[in-house]
Design an enzyme around this catalytic site. Structure first.
Site, PDB file in Angstrom:
ATOM      1  N   HIS A   1       0.523  -1.252   0.471  1.00 45.83           N
ATOM      2  CA  HIS A   1      -0.115  -0.060  -0.145  1.00 45.83           C
ATOM      3  C   HIS A   1       1.095   1.261   0.239  1.00 45.83           C
ATOM      4  O   HIS A   1       1.839   1.282   0.622  1.00 45.83           O
ATOM      5  CB  HIS A   1      -1.069   0.216   1.190  1.00 45.83           C
ATOM      6  CG  HIS A   1      -1.793   0.654   1.609  1.00 45.83           C
ATOM      7  ND1 HIS A   1      -2.226   2.368   1.855  1.00 45.83           N
ATOM      8  CD2 HIS A   1      -3.078   1.078   1.211  1.00 45.83           C
ATOM      9  CE1 HIS A   1      -2.600   2.625   2.040  1.00 45.83           C
ATOM     10  NE2 HIS A   1      -4.098   2.514   1.094  1.00 45.83           N
TER      11      HIS A   1
ATOM     12  N   GLN B   1      -4.189  -4.549   6.942  1.00 46.83           N
ATOM     13  CA  GLN B   1      -5.054  -5.605   6.851  1.00 46.83           C
ATOM     14  C   GLN B   1      -4.823  -7.255   7.346  1.00 46.83           C
ATOM     15  O   GLN B   1      -6.006  -8.066   7.072  1.00 46.83           O
ATOM     16  CB  GLN B   1      -5.422  -5.603   5.150  1.00 46.83           C
ATOM     17  CG  GLN B   1      -4.987  -4.671   4.317  1.00 46.83           C
ATOM     18  CD  GLN B   1      -6.117  -3.761   4.736  1.00 46.83           C
ATOM     19  OE1 GLN B   1      -7.503  -4.918   5.347  1.00 46.83           O
ATOM     20  NE2 GLN B   1      -6.720  -2.973   3.520  1.00 46.83           N
TER      21      GLN B   1
END
Lengths: 181, 416
Positions: free
Chosen positions: B130, B209
């Site tokens: 990310h 996550q």
């Protein structure tokens, strides 16, 4: 589809399926400008060939959703063969239609990479509709009027305006290149 | 694996009742929320804890001697202890509250990174990160010339580790995700951490996550730093955390400076507070910490093994259902369902752009993310500009997946 008729007009889908002026021009001599939608990753590249102050050819490359691609296609059809001044007028009319007022889209400001807003509001807020601006400026929005429904889907306005911001950048370049003569 | 290895399975029908937002109707349809990887919804116990805090206890922390200030401090520090226990930290002092995971990574990049990574140093990250675990390092690279190396994406959606030892050779940091927010890939963090440590590198794990969805033990992971955020784990926005090994946190210079993080200030200098407060300048997000603590309680009540078992099964169900219905018209990015995949399914349907697909799904009440998911290097690597992404949490069930699967085909009316 119920609820989406205003967004996905048939003419928009037609431009999406059969984009006009798709491709590239050798650059240089053509001017090249790229735009990114930071929200979704859509990319557009505009190639502009100038003959004096007339846009003699224009090609669009890049990838994006139906709204960004059809808007780019319609834009290319609307400004190809037109003068720089006419192209600026078309941008102003389109901007008014998207309810974007102020300096965001006319090529002398940077509304393209702004935050989550749907467009900067400049000092000279203009409440005229796209059709009114088009009439006053002596240009026609034509097929582009189909994009009016996008205004009801604020998240998608940036999709519709991506290629226009990029065109405005290209026009800035063209004016710089034209020199002071 | 037998169900009893995980404790009781989730009672999703009952869980759904804890999430008031799931009663909403949009476009005349029941809300089907499949965007928890962006931000999860909040259960009543979290909302109630925050409301109750403001109604009964609010005062600034670590300052007042009066009763409610003392109680607010206890709630705030109690939340820290809950988070620490939730991730297997050795002590609450190893948990620094931040604004989010992004700030947690930046904290390390700005403090440890700028103190330890210079022109002649190298660090390793991966192609699937990310932006939050990539741009801070890119910035460091641009500022200080630190060499950036990348673990490549393999063909099967996992990381290609063939060059792992060469990449780590001479590196001082490995910064890697524990769960890809686009592909759902669960890289073998322990193996990576062991290799990094063997090469003399520290390990920062992006757990944004991972921590909300899998049982987490930061020491078992072998990490030195783990960044994660509250709003993806049923907690409020505005609070995240950096876990770091205590001696590392103690050795690092402060990040933001001002109140709270200070021990003493004179006109010509200052000394810093103990960890973790050294890194918590200014009034912290107290109510948010309380909410996060309540979210941790809620997840513990469900049991993280049961949460993982539920989401793993639901992900497998979704991938199967999508393929059964749409065959080759649907393409799914990332590894096959199973133990190496989190509850994230990025997909493409025919050549319908993700934005358009998401717009169609919205008409069916289905919320999915469409876009580049803040992972543009990975998107370029995959050769796409955008994907649609469904992601799951404790309140999703097979009926939600069925609504998604049914709705995708409706795109044909416009784009078929």
């Amino acid at each position: 589809m119920p609820g989406l008729e205003d967004l996905y007009r048939e003419i928009i889908l037609d431009h999406y399926r059969n984009p006009r002026n798709r491709g590239e021009l050798e650059s240089p001599p053509a001017l090249r400008a790229e735009g990114f939608n930071p929200l979704c990753g859509d990319e557009v590249v505009i190639y502009l060939a100038m003959g004096g102050d007339v846009i003699t050819d224009l090609k669009i490359a890049g990838q994006g959703c139906s709204i960004s691609q059809s808007s780019a296609s319609m834009m290319s059809a609307a400004v190809k063969g037109k003068t720089l001044a006419q192209a600026r007028s078309t941008i102003r009319a389109f901007r008014a239609m998207m309810s974007l007022h102020g300096q965001a889209l006319d090529g002398h400001g940077d509304g393209a990479s702004g935050g989550g807003g749907t467009g900067a509001v400049g000092p000279e807020e203009d409440e005229r509709t796209g059709a009114e601006v088009a009439a006053a400026e002596g240009v026609s929005l034509g097929d582009l009027e189909a994009l009016q429904g996008v205004v009801k889907f604020p998240v998608r306005i940036k999709c519709a305006t991506l290629s226009w911001h990029t065109l405005a950048q290209a026009l800035d370049e063209a004016e710089k290149g034209a020199g002071p003569d | 694996m037998a169900l009893n290895d995980f404790g009781p399975p989730l009672d999703v029908a009952r869980i759904k009742k804890d999430f008031p937002i799931l009663d909403r109707v949009v476009h005349g349809k029941r809300l089907v929320y499949l965007d928890s990887a962006s931000s999860a919804q909040k259960p009543l116990p979290v909302l109630d804890a925050m409301q109750r805090y403001y109604e009964t206890t609010h005062a600034n922390v670590h300052r007042g001697v009066y009763q409610i200030a003392q109680e607010a401090t206890e709630l705030y520090e109690g939340a820290r202890a809950k988070v620490a226990a939730f991730i297997g930290a050795a002590a609450p002092a190893e948990v620094v509250f931040t604004k989010n995971a992004t700030e947690a990574v930046n904290l390390v990049a700005y403090t440890w990174g700028r103190a330890n990574l210079g022109t002649t140093d190298a660090m390793v990250t991966s192609e699937i990160e990310h932006h939050a675990n990539f741009v801070p390092w890119l910035q460091l690279h641009q500022e200080k010339g630190t060499e950036l190396r990348f673990l490549p994406l393999g063909e099967d959606g996992t990381l290609d580790l063939d060059q792992l030892d060469q990449l780590l050779d001479g590196a001082k940091l490995l910064a890697v995700t524990a769960a890809s927010n686009v592909l759902g890939t669960l890289p073998p963090v322990r193996l990576l951490a062991d290799a990094a440590h063997a090469a003399g590198a520290l390990v920062l794990v992006d757990g944004a996550q991972y921590v909300p969805h899998l049982p987490t033990d930061v020491r078992e992971m072998g990490a030195d730093f783990v960044a994660f955020t509250g709003h993806k784990m049923l907690g409020p926005t505005g609070i995240g955390a950096l876990w770091g090994r205590r001696e590392l946190l103690e050795s690092m210079p402060p990040f933001l400076t001002g109140g709270e993080m200070i021990r003493d200030v004179r006109l010509d200098g200052f000394t810093t507070n103990d960890v973790p407060w050294k890194f918590e300048a200014g009034t912290p997000p107290i109510a948010e910490a309380v909410g996060l603590g309540a979210a941790v309680d809620y997840l513990n009540g469900l049991g993280m093994s049961a949460v993982r078992a539920h989401e793993q099964a639901l992900t497998a169900y979704a991938m199967r259902a999508l393929k059964e219905r749409y065959g080759d018209d649907i393409s799914i990015h990332g590894p096959p369902p199973g133990s190496e995949r989190a509850g994230i399914v990025s997909f493409a349907y025919k050549d319908v752009h993700a934005h358009d697909l998401s717009q169609v799904l919205d008409q069916a009440g289905v919320c999915v993310r469409a876009g580049h998911h803040c992972a543009k290097p990975l998107m370029r690597r995959l050769g796409v500009t955008a994907t649609a992404r469904a992601s799951f949490s404790v309140y999703n069930d097979e009926a939600d997946v069925d609504v998604l699967v049914d709705a995708i085909g409706q795109a044909d009316a416009l784009f078929g």
